[in-house]
Scaffold this motif. Structure first.
Motif, PDB file in Angstrom:
ATOM      1  N   ILE A   1       6.354  -3.416   0.146  1.00 36.43           N
ATOM      2  CA  ILE A   1       5.800  -2.701   1.311  1.00 36.43           C
ATOM      3  C   ILE A   1       6.346  -1.271   1.332  1.00 36.43           C
ATOM      4  N   THR A   2       5.454  -0.309   1.414  1.00 33.65           N
ATOM      5  CA  THR A   2       5.894   1.080   1.638  1.00 33.65           C
ATOM      6  C   THR A   2       5.209   1.587   2.898  1.00 33.65           C
ATOM      7  N   GLU A   3       5.828   2.534   3.558  1.00 33.99           N
ATOM      8  CA  GLU A   3       5.195   3.050   4.780  1.00 33.99           C
ATOM      9  C   GLU A   3       5.224   4.563   4.819  1.00 33.99           C
ATOM     10  N   GLN A   4       4.215   5.087   5.505  1.00 34.32           N
ATOM     11  CA  GLN A   4       4.128   6.542   5.653  1.00 34.32           C
ATOM     12  C   GLN A   4       3.818   6.834   7.117  1.00 34.32           C
ATOM     13  N   LYS A   5       4.671   7.647   7.728  1.00 35.47           N
ATOM     14  CA  LYS A   5       4.470   7.952   9.150  1.00 35.47           C
ATOM     15  C   LYS A   5       3.432   9.068   9.298  1.00 35.47           C
ATOM     16  N   ASN A   6       2.457   8.837  10.164  1.00 31.47           N
ATOM     17  CA  ASN A   6       1.472   9.873  10.495  1.00 31.47           C
ATOM     18  C   ASN A   6       1.742  10.329  11.928  1.00 31.47           C
ATOM     19  N   GLU A   7       0.898  11.161  12.440  1.00 31.65           N
ATOM     20  CA  GLU A   7       1.129  11.685  13.803  1.00 31.65           C
ATOM     21  C   GLU A   7       1.064  10.573  14.855  1.00 31.65           C
TER      22      GLU A   7
ATOM     23  N   ASP B   1       0.140   7.221  14.050  1.00 27.69           N
ATOM     24  CA  ASP B   1       0.238   5.863  13.512  1.00 27.69           C
ATOM     25  C   ASP B   1       1.081   5.828  12.237  1.00 27.69           C
ATOM     26  N   VAL B   2       1.235   4.630  11.716  1.00 29.52           N
ATOM     27  CA  VAL B   2       2.004   4.441  10.486  1.00 29.52           C
ATOM     28  C   VAL B   2       1.101   3.718   9.489  1.00 29.52           C
ATOM     29  N   THR B   3       1.074   4.198   8.249  1.00 30.18           N
ATOM     30  CA  THR B   3       0.274   3.526   7.218  1.00 30.18           C
ATOM     31  C   THR B   3       1.198   2.672   6.355  1.00 30.18           C
ATOM     32  N   PHE B   4       0.971   1.374   6.350  1.00 25.57           N
ATOM     33  CA  PHE B   4       1.723   0.457   5.489  1.00 25.57           C
ATOM     34  C   PHE B   4       0.866   0.165   4.257  1.00 25.57           C
ATOM     35  N   THR B   5       1.443   0.358   3.087  1.00 28.55           N
ATOM     36  CA  THR B   5       0.759  -0.025   1.850  1.00 28.55           C
ATOM     37  C   THR B   5       1.436  -1.288   1.335  1.00 28.55           C
ATOM     38  N   ILE B   6       0.661  -2.343   1.181  1.00 28.63           N
ATOM     39  CA  ILE B   6       1.243  -3.656   0.889  1.00 28.63           C
ATOM     40  C   ILE B   6       0.701  -4.174  -0.442  1.00 28.63           C
ATOM     41  N   GLN B   7       1.604  -4.254  -1.420  1.00 30.69           N
ATOM     42  CA  GLN B   7       1.229  -4.826  -2.722  1.00 30.69           C
ATOM     43  C   GLN B   7       1.618  -6.294  -2.701  1.00 30.69           C
ATOM     44  N   ILE B   8       0.648  -7.156  -2.839  1.00 34.24           N
ATOM     45  CA  ILE B   8       0.915  -8.599  -2.732  1.00 34.24           C
ATOM     46  C   ILE B   8       1.008  -9.195  -4.138  1.00 34.24           C
ATOM     47  N   LYS B   9       2.074 -10.001  -4.343  1.00 31.69           N
ATOM     48  CA  LYS B   9       2.311 -10.501  -5.713  1.00 31.69           C
ATOM     49  C   LYS B   9       2.118 -12.006  -5.848  1.00 31.69           C
ATOM     50  N   SER B  10       1.794 -12.694  -4.759  1.00 37.05           N
ATOM     51  CA  SER B  10       1.541 -14.149  -4.887  1.00 37.05           C
ATOM     52  C   SER B  10       0.440 -14.575  -3.921  1.00 37.05           C
ATOM     53  N   GLU B  11      -0.236 -15.647  -4.286  1.00 40.74           N
ATOM     54  CA  GLU B  11      -1.331 -16.140  -3.465  1.00 40.74           C
ATOM     55  C   GLU B  11      -0.821 -16.624  -2.102  1.00 40.74           C
ATOM     56  N   THR B  12       0.379 -17.248  -2.114  1.00 39.41           N
ATOM     57  CA  THR B  12       0.959 -17.723  -0.838  1.00 39.41           C
ATOM     58  C   THR B  12       1.143 -16.545   0.115  1.00 39.41           C
ATOM     59  N   MET B  13       1.678 -15.453  -0.434  1.00 40.79           N
ATOM     60  CA  MET B  13       1.917 -14.273   0.406  1.00 40.79           C
ATOM     61  C   MET B  13       0.581 -13.685   0.895  1.00 40.79           C
ATOM     62  N   ARG B  14      -0.451 -13.735   0.053  1.00 43.69           N
ATOM     63  CA  ARG B  14      -1.764 -13.222   0.466  1.00 43.69           C
ATOM     64  C   ARG B  14      -2.290 -14.015   1.669  1.00 43.69           C
ATOM     65  N   GLN B  15      -2.095 -15.339   1.601  1.00 44.10           N
ATOM     66  CA  GLN B  15      -2.555 -16.180   2.719  1.00 44.10           C
ATOM     67  C   GLN B  15      -1.781 -15.851   4.004  1.00 44.10           C
ATOM     68  N   ARG B  16      -0.478 -15.575   3.849  1.00 48.83           N
ATOM     69  CA  ARG B  16       0.329 -15.227   5.040  1.00 48.83           C
ATOM     70  C   ARG B  16      -0.171 -13.922   5.665  1.00 48.83           C
ATOM     71  N   TRP B  17      -0.430 -12.928   4.821  1.00 48.37           N
ATOM     72  CA  TRP B  17      -0.919 -11.648   5.361  1.00 48.37           C
ATOM     73  C   TRP B  17      -2.293 -11.805   6.004  1.00 48.37           C
ATOM     74  N   LYS B  18      -3.085 -12.745   5.455  1.00 54.01           N
ATOM     75  CA  LYS B  18      -4.397 -13.000   6.070  1.00 54.01           C
ATOM     76  C   LYS B  18      -4.228 -13.526   7.491  1.00 54.01           C
ATOM     77  N   GLN B  19      -3.153 -14.311   7.705  1.00 55.57           N
ATOM     78  CA  GLN B  19      -2.903 -14.821   9.067  1.00 55.57           C
ATOM     79  C   GLN B  19      -2.522 -13.676  10.008  1.00 55.57           C
ATOM     80  N   VAL B  20      -1.719 -12.739   9.484  1.00 52.60           N
ATOM     81  CA  VAL B  20      -1.364 -11.562  10.302  1.00 52.60           C
ATOM     82  C   VAL B  20      -2.631 -10.785  10.640  1.00 52.60           C
TER      83      VAL B  20
END
Lengths: 91, 427
Positions: A13-19, A21-40
């Motif tokens: 996860i990397t983040e960049q602060k804007n005026e 809002d904040v932009t989170f860039t999320i690189q997902i490396k496993s299917e389990t984690m992808r499913q978790r982010w889908k719940q979020v």
């Protein structure tokens, strides 16, 4: 300040602060984690606030999430709730 | 005029005033008015129930169930992102494409449902491109009202007209209204592009990021999507053929809704039923009973006679009077009670000497549906979108909306005026 940590073998996860809002860039490396982010994502898509967090799914598989400043804490809380991040603390 | 007729008029006007004032929820007011019609002895309970148009209610309920299940598949987000990518991420082209998507969706779905589906993804696209979402929201709300006019099932006034007039089936609406609606939507889009062309600018970098979005990831349940699309297709075929098959439109919509529930299983039943907008359904029930009070006491017949006297019973003048009166009234008041009152009045005009009522029905539909674009309070979709925008920090003011939308509404009614004149009285 709000601090969080994550398992970098599962997600990056990397983040960049804007005026406003904040932009989170999320690189997902496993299917389990992808499913978790889908719940979020489902949590924020399903609530009545349409501009708190925008989820953008990219062709290369990474997520870009633009989170309004006042919604960063709820966003990280949901990420923690679904075990997308390992810890969350005020420091 | 009898005492009962005077009571009916007073109760109707009082109810109307309360609906316009928005002091109380319109459903409570309409139901209270309807119940008072019975309590005061203006109508018997049997008469009140006889006047409730269960075809209109069944059609609304069926479509609401179909849409609520389909919405869960993410298909609407998929289509919106596809549209944005097809526009190569250019903001002004996206405005055109999203408006067209909204108009087409609105022709098949309720306007409010359409804007509720399109607005969240619009905010998302606008944020990605760092452009103001308000031009998109205004264009979409206008497109939803225009697109809804094109079909029998697109807007409540059309559902009510189709339900109360023998022979005005799905294909009749398609043949008579869709051609002019395509022209009106195109004309409005040209104006909107001209108005917003300078305001909607972004950078090539942001456009490139938008082009990298994966719209396929928006589909949350591909199996449900296949079932939903198959049933929607069957339902549309049902609407196309309902005149030939001698089936009412409510039968088609409810068949589609419960066929989909049969495929999806009871897991979806509770949620689908709970997502039916029961407040809207009861609003209709109250209005049908209120208008029945005016009908049974002869008030509607007198109003029809007065309108005939005004136009000399000339079908062209009567059509154009209905068109403009409906448009101006619908810009400021809810078009549903207005149309509920006009329907029996037009029926009465038939018995007073106008042979061909068809131009009058199409004028009522065009005026009532398109008139809603005149002001921010003219249609439910406008109010909903303004509320959502304000909640997200983008205020659409009454005058700000009117400055853009009212001239476009007048343009649409002028085009309708020419269309009604040429199609039904010249060609």
């Amino acid at each position: 300040m709000l601090h969080y940590s994550f398992d970098s073998s599962l997600v990056e996860i990397t983040e960049q602060k804007n005026e406003d809002d904040v932009t989170f860039t999320i690189q997902i490396k496993s299917e389990t984690m992808r499913q978790r982010w889908k719940q979020v994502r489902f949590y924020f898509d399903d609530n009545k606030d349409y501009t708190d967090a925008f989820f953008y799914s990219h062709i290369d598989g990474h997520y870009e999430v633009i989170v309004r400043n006042d919604a960063v804490l709820p966003f990280l809380l949901q990420a923690f709730r679904y075990r997308c991040i390992e810890s969350l603390a005020w420091k | 005029m009898s005492h009962q007729a005077l009571f009916a008029i007073a109760l109707f006007l009082l109810t109307y005033a309360f609906i316009i004032s928005e002091k109380l929820h319109r459903t409570i007011v309409a139901m209270a008015g309807g119940i008072l019609m019975v309590l005061l002895g203006i109508l018997s309970q049997e008469d009140a129930i006889r006047h409730i148009d269960f075809n209109t209610l069944g059609l609304l309920i069926g479509m609401m169930i179909l849409v609520s299940i389909t919405a869960q598949t993410g298909v609407f987000k998929y289509v919106a992102i596809r549209a944005a990518k097809a526009a190569k991420g250019k903001p002004i082209t996206i405005l055109v494409y999203l408006s067209v998507v909204t108009a087409m969706a609105s022709a098949l779905l309720d306007n409010v449902t359409t804007v509720l589906l399109i607005v969240p993804v619009t905010f998302s696209i606008a944020r990605q491109l760092r452009v103001n979402p308000v031009p998109y929201l205004i264009s979409e709300v206008i497109a939803s009202n225009v697109g809804g006019t094109a079909t029998l099932i697109g807007d409540p006034p059309n559902i009510m007209i189709g339900s109360s007039v023998e022979g005005l089936d799905f294909m009749a609406f398609l043949a008579n209204l869709t051609p002019i609606i395509v022209i009106i939507q195109a004309a409005i889009l040209v104006c909107l592009v001209f108005i917003y062309r300078r305001q909607l600018q972004t950078t090539p970098e942001l456009q490139a990021v938008l082009m990298q979005l994966n719209e396929k990831d928006e589909i949350t349940d591909p199996v449900l999507l296949k079932k939903s699309l198959a049933v929607i297709l069957l339902t549309i075929i049902g609407f196309v053929l309902h005149g030939v098959l001698h089936l009412d439109s409510a039968t088609v919509a409810l068949s589609g809704a419960f066929l989909l529930l049969l495929f999806t299983g009871e897991h979806y039943l509770e949620e689908a039923i709970s997502k039916v907008e029961w407040t809207t359904i009861f609003f209709f029930v109250g209005l049908f009973v209120l208008v029945a009070g005016l009908e049974e006491t002869g008030v509607i017949a007198k109003m029809a006679q007065a309108a005939m006297d005004l136009t000399g019973g000339d079908p062209l003048h009567t059509s154009l009077l209905i068109l403009w009166l409906s448009a101006i009234a619908s810009a400021f008041i809810d078009n549903i009670p207005f149309v509920a009152t006009m329907i029996p009045m037009i029926h009465d005009m038939g018995s007073l000497g106008i042979d061909n009522l068809e131009p009058l029905w199409w004028s009522l539909s065009l005026g009532a549906c398109l008139g809603g674009n005149g002001t921010i309070i003219g249609a439910s979709a406008n109010v909903i979108v303004a509320g959502l925008a304000a909640k997200e920090g983008h205020h659409i003011t009454f005058l700000g909306f009117m400055k853009i939308a009212f001239p476009l509404m007048i343009l649409s009614i002028l085009l309708s005026h020419v269309y009604v004149y040429l199609r039904y009285f010249i060609l």
